[in-house]
Structures are given as C-alpha cells and as structure tokens.
Scaffold this motif. Sequence first.
Motif, PDB file in Angstrom:
ATOM      1  N   GLY A  16       0.805  -1.221   0.000  1.00  0.00           N
ATOM      2  CA  GLY A  16       0.000   0.000   0.000  1.00  0.00           C
ATOM      3  C   GLY A  16       0.831   1.261   0.000  1.00  0.00           C
ATOM      4  N   ALA A  17       2.042   1.193  -0.584  1.00  0.00           N
ATOM      5  CA  ALA A  17       2.952   2.336  -0.533  1.00  0.00           C
ATOM      6  C   ALA A  17       2.350   3.582  -1.146  1.00  0.00           C
ATOM      7  CB  ALA A  17       4.264   1.984  -1.241  1.00  0.00           C
ATOM      8  N   THR A  18       1.631   3.438  -2.241  1.00  0.00           N
ATOM      9  CA  THR A  18       1.090   4.619  -2.908  1.00  0.00           C
ATOM     10  C   THR A  18       0.029   5.301  -2.061  1.00  0.00           C
ATOM     11  OG1 THR A  18      -0.510   3.228  -4.083  1.00  0.00           O
ATOM     12  CG2 THR A  18       1.547   3.742  -5.218  1.00  0.00           C
ATOM     13  N   ARG A  19      -0.578   4.564  -1.144  1.00  0.00           N
ATOM     14  CA  ARG A  19      -1.570   5.169  -0.260  1.00  0.00           C
ATOM     15  C   ARG A  19      -0.906   5.797   0.962  1.00  0.00           C
ATOM     16  NH1 ARG A  19      -3.862   0.265  -1.523  1.00  0.00           N
ATOM     17  NH2 ARG A  19      -3.354  -0.616   0.506  1.00  0.00           N
ATOM     18  N   ALA A  20       0.259   5.237   1.349  1.00  0.00           N
ATOM     19  CA  ALA A  20       0.895   5.693   2.580  1.00  0.00           C
ATOM     20  C   ALA A  20       1.779   6.909   2.369  1.00  0.00           C
ATOM     21  CB  ALA A  20       1.725   4.554   3.192  1.00  0.00           C
ATOM     22  N   GLY A  21       2.391   7.052   1.201  1.00  0.00           N
ATOM     23  CA  GLY A  21       3.289   8.161   0.940  1.00  0.00           C
ATOM     24  C   GLY A  21       4.686   7.856   1.451  1.00  0.00           C
ATOM     25  N   GLY A  22       5.524   8.912   1.478  1.00  0.00           N
ATOM     26  CA  GLY A  22       6.866   8.775   2.008  1.00  0.00           C
ATOM     27  C   GLY A  22       7.825   8.112   1.039  1.00  0.00           C
ATOM     28  N   LEU A  23       8.977   7.692   1.601  1.00  0.00           N
ATOM     29  CA  LEU A  23      10.038   7.100   0.791  1.00  0.00           C
ATOM     30  C   LEU A  23       9.576   5.826   0.102  1.00  0.00           C
ATOM     31  CD1 LEU A  23      13.018   7.354  -0.057  1.00  0.00           C
ATOM     32  CD2 LEU A  23      13.628   6.025   1.975  1.00  0.00           C
ATOM     33  N   ALA A  24       8.646   5.098   0.721  1.00  0.00           N
ATOM     34  CA  ALA A  24       8.157   3.857   0.109  1.00  0.00           C
ATOM     35  C   ALA A  24       7.557   4.108  -1.270  1.00  0.00           C
ATOM     36  CB  ALA A  24       7.122   3.198   1.020  1.00  0.00           C
ATOM     37  N   VAL A  25       6.845   5.225  -1.424  1.00  0.00           N
ATOM     38  CA  VAL A  25       6.286   5.568  -2.736  1.00  0.00           C
ATOM     39  C   VAL A  25       7.400   5.718  -3.753  1.00  0.00           C
ATOM     40  CG1 VAL A  25       5.021   7.321  -4.042  1.00  0.00           C
ATOM     41  CG2 VAL A  25       4.274   6.709  -1.762  1.00  0.00           C
ATOM     42  N   ALA A  26       8.449   6.439  -3.349  1.00  0.00           N
ATOM     43  CA  ALA A  26       9.541   6.729  -4.254  1.00  0.00           C
ATOM     44  C   ALA A  26      10.301   5.478  -4.676  1.00  0.00           C
ATOM     45  CB  ALA A  26      10.494   7.725  -3.595  1.00  0.00           C
ATOM     46  N   LEU A  27      10.395   4.499  -3.780  1.00  0.00           N
ATOM     47  CA  LEU A  27      11.218   3.328  -4.055  1.00  0.00           C
ATOM     48  C   LEU A  27      10.435   2.128  -4.566  1.00  0.00           C
ATOM     49  CD1 LEU A  27      13.615   3.354  -0.966  1.00  0.00           C
ATOM     50  CD2 LEU A  27      14.097   4.134  -3.290  1.00  0.00           C
ATOM     51  N   ALA A  28       9.124   2.113  -4.354  1.00  0.00           N
ATOM     52  CA  ALA A  28       8.338   0.906  -4.602  1.00  0.00           C
ATOM     53  C   ALA A  28       8.530   0.348  -6.000  1.00  0.00           C
ATOM     54  CB  ALA A  28       6.855   1.188  -4.340  1.00  0.00           C
ATOM     55  N   GLU A  29       8.295   1.172  -7.011  1.00  0.00           N
ATOM     56  CA  GLU A  29       8.345   0.668  -8.379  1.00  0.00           C
ATOM     57  C   GLU A  29       9.748   0.224  -8.769  1.00  0.00           C
ATOM     58  OE1 GLU A  29       7.244   2.084 -12.941  1.00  0.00           O
ATOM     59  OE2 GLU A  29       6.590   3.287 -11.231  1.00  0.00           O
ATOM     60  N   ALA A  30      10.768   1.011  -8.388  1.00  0.00           N
ATOM     61  CA  ALA A  30      12.142   0.662  -8.749  1.00  0.00           C
ATOM     62  C   ALA A  30      12.564  -0.644  -8.092  1.00  0.00           C
ATOM     63  CB  ALA A  30      13.085   1.786  -8.345  1.00  0.00           C
ATOM     64  N   VAL A  70       7.483  10.995  -9.592  1.00  0.00           N
ATOM     65  CA  VAL A  70       8.398  10.231  -8.740  1.00  0.00           C
ATOM     66  C   VAL A  70       9.071   9.099  -9.506  1.00  0.00           C
ATOM     67  CG1 VAL A  70       6.622   8.632  -7.871  1.00  0.00           C
ATOM     68  CG2 VAL A  70       8.625   9.159  -6.465  1.00  0.00           C
ATOM     69  N   GLY A  71       8.395   8.556 -10.509  1.00  0.00           N
ATOM     70  CA  GLY A  71       9.013   7.514 -11.327  1.00  0.00           C
ATOM     71  C   GLY A  71      10.201   8.042 -12.095  1.00  0.00           C
ATOM     72  N   LYS A  72      10.080   9.249 -12.628  1.00  0.00           N
ATOM     73  CA  LYS A  72      11.198   9.863 -13.345  1.00  0.00           C
ATOM     74  C   LYS A  72      12.368  10.096 -12.408  1.00  0.00           C
ATOM     75  CE  LYS A  72      12.405  13.756 -16.365  1.00  0.00           C
ATOM     76  NZ  LYS A  72      13.666  14.088 -15.659  1.00  0.00           N
ATOM     77  N   TRP A  73      12.074  10.523 -11.180  1.00  0.00           N
ATOM     78  CA  TRP A  73      13.140  10.751 -10.202  1.00  0.00           C
ATOM     79  C   TRP A  73      13.958   9.479  -9.963  1.00  0.00           C
ATOM     80  CZ3 TRP A  73      13.165   8.606  -5.076  1.00  0.00           C
ATOM     81  CH2 TRP A  73      14.204   9.064  -4.268  1.00  0.00           C
TER      82      TRP A  73
END
Length: 461
Positions: free
Chosen positions: A16-30, A440-443
């Motif tokens: 549920g990273a996209t719902r929680a926010g934070g660093l997890a959102v930034a790293l999840a897909e990578a 965030v994906g581009k980052w």
Amino acid sequence: MSRLVAVSNRVGSLRGATRAGGLAVALAEALQTRRGLWFGWSGEVVEQSADQVRRQTAGGVTRATVDLTTVEHDDYYNGFANACLWPLFHYRLDLTSFDRRFYDSYQRVNRRFAHALIPLLRDDDLVWVHDYHLLPFGDMLRDAGCEQKLGFFLHIPFPVREVFTTLPMHDRLARALMAYDLIGFQTDGDVQRFRDYVLREAGGRRDGDTLTAYGRTVTVKAFPIGIDAEQFAEMAASDEAGRDAARLKAAIFNRVQIIGVDRLDYTKGIPERFHAYQTLLENYPDTHGQISFLQIAPTSRGEVPEYIHLRHELETLAGHINGRFAQLDWTPLRYINRAITRRQLAGLYRMSRIGFVTPLRDGMNLVAKEYVAAQDPDDPGVLVLSRFAGSVKQMPAALIVNPYDTAGVAETLQKARHMPLAERCARYQELMKGLIENNVGKWSDDFVGTLERLGAEMALA
C-alpha cells in the motif's frame, strides 16, 4: 538488469505504498522492477545489541532489517542525526548540538549497518543510500571491501559552506561522501553549495558534473523528487475523499478554506504562518467570518524539548487568534495536532481554496505538489509557496512568498483569495504539467539510470 539495493535509516512497508506516501512511494516501483533489497533499521529499539539481520520477501522485494539499541537510538538517531545534522542543515545553529559522543555513536552505527549489509550484496548490485542519517555509510562499505556502484541521495538541504564548516567533523563527513560514485541533491542550489565546499575547503577540481577530491572522482547532480500526481489526483476525486471534504465544508459553512499540512517541526515555519494569518485578519477586516484556516501538524520527536516548546507555542498562538477574532458562528483557525490518512488529506486539499506551504527551509516539500495534484481542474485553488522550499524552482506558477515577511504573506493570501477563476486555472495547468512530467518515477529512473551508466562507463574504461 542489476539488482537495486536501497539503504535508508528506516525500512518502510511497500504494501500500500502509494496510499501511505513517504520514501516507500519513491522506491516501490524501482525495487519491484529490479527484484530489489531494502535494508535499514527495523524501527525496533532493544536493550542489548542484536546484529541479527531479519529478512522478509514479498512481491519480489526483500526487506532486511536490524534493530537499534537504546543507546544507539539516543545518540545516533536522536543525537547526531536529529540534534546535530538536522538543525545544522536547516540553518538552525542555535539548536545544533556538537556533542562528540553523538558523532562517535553515529560512526559506530553506520559501520555496524555496513558490515550487516555486506554479506547480502551481489557483485553487480547498485546500492542507493538515502539521507543524512547515513552520510558515511558508503565509506564504511568501501572499508569493508565493497566494490559495487554506490549512490547517495540527500533529501534535505545542503547548507552553505560557512554553515557546514561549523561542524567540527565537517571534513571527515565530506571525505566520506566522496566514497560514493554518484551524489544526488534535490536542487541545483544544493549541488552548488556542496561543490563550493569541495572546491574551496578540500582543494577539489571540477569537470562538468564531476568533482575530484580526496583521491576520488564523484558525479554530483540534482534529482528533484516528485510525486505520482495522476494517482494522487484520482485519490482526491474519489468518493471516500469527497465525503471527508464535505464534512469539513459543512462545518465551515462554505467559507474560503486555507490549509497547511506539515510534520510538527521548527523548519516548517508554522509560527510565522500563524502570525501571517493573524496579520491577514488585522489588515483585511473583510476576511472576518469569510475564511477558515486549517493547520494539520502531527507531532514528531515529541520527547525532544525543542518540539515540546514548538507545540506549546502553536497552541498558545492558536488560542490567541481564536480568542481575539472568533465569532459565535466562526472559528478562524482550526489546529489539529494528529495525523490523518493520506486519502483524507487529498480530499481536504481539493476543497481548500488556498494551499499555505511556507517552510523556512526545506529540501523539496511534497505537500506543495500534493496540494496542486488534488485540485479540481475546473475550479482549482491557489498555492502560496515559500521561496525557501526546494520545490519552488519547479513551481514558478505558485504565488511565491518570503515566510519572514509577515505583512507580505498576508497580502499574498488576500490576493489568492480574490484570484479570478481564469488565472487560477492557468496557474494550475502549468503546475500540473510540471508535476506529471517530473513525477516520482522519473526521479528514481533518472537516479538509478545514471548510477547504472556510471557503472557501464567504468567497466569500459
């Protein structure tokens, strides 16, 4: 494709990273794309040292965590990281503790973490280390024999040379940073400040994006972090978010809503924001009964004296403003000192006419980006943004303010309140276009892609 190994002080959950926010959102897909490993502190504090690494794999991503002892948590985390580096990098020398004991613990924990990670590494891994808690981590890995490509990203601002050099061990931390192959910052300004330090204090040399000093050559670039703007916009438009927003809208009787959302921290400029709002009420009597300011500021580091004092200051200011201006059917300022869900926030952003984001110093500030992403394209609100937020360079269509200029901020709030729909839409469209292009994906793709290219170039050299 090389595996990605992300290292951060705290390992979050990817569920549920996209719902929680934070660093997890930034790293999840990578991490998921590269079947990666996320390593760091478990969040648990124990009495005696436990070097055991706990591993858990789900969805192709492995979380590897270690505990901190009570002493390490006090001296490494609360001490050097958050009582020294955090205030120093945010220009609060008056709050900075230069306790050598804290620094020694900081070094020991970074070394212990490095030795715990080494057995988990593969030869072709890309190691991406995050933030100020782990500045010397790459140097510790090198000392332990690590030859993998190492990247580091600083999420907070890097200070000017004159401030950084007040740190007694500034030269050792700068030397340690040069152990990385790639150093990323939020803004070009941060890159320039780090470059200035290396050139003038360490006698370094520059060649384009590279710096050479202490016998190492490192690539240094800006990688401004973004959000998943389209996903956040969908969340803001959801029925659930709409229900929460409708409750607040009914409570304030459809008045113009101003919203501020921050972690409770002295870097966020919340007292200055309260004073500016008070000045708005003083200087523009037509606002009385017509506007409402909601400030959400969940407590962080609640046991630290500076944060306790800040909380009391804000409670006093809020009481003073409401006591002076409130009417029987109007509360000018609503101050909430607890966290609410990200989906609730999305709905509150959407129904707020003004987003009030005025940090005194910030690495990026994603609240500004989330506020814009949450807006109704047909009737968007206006972002009032501090010139000292890292996001300001990417968001020139916001109304830019100096948070120390109380009267100027009040004047800008009044301008935002009366801004015509056509201008609000034009500003929103420009801002949203930038958020989508620099998401965030581009980052993460840009940083990891750069690190990977550096590895390929080294292999061919």
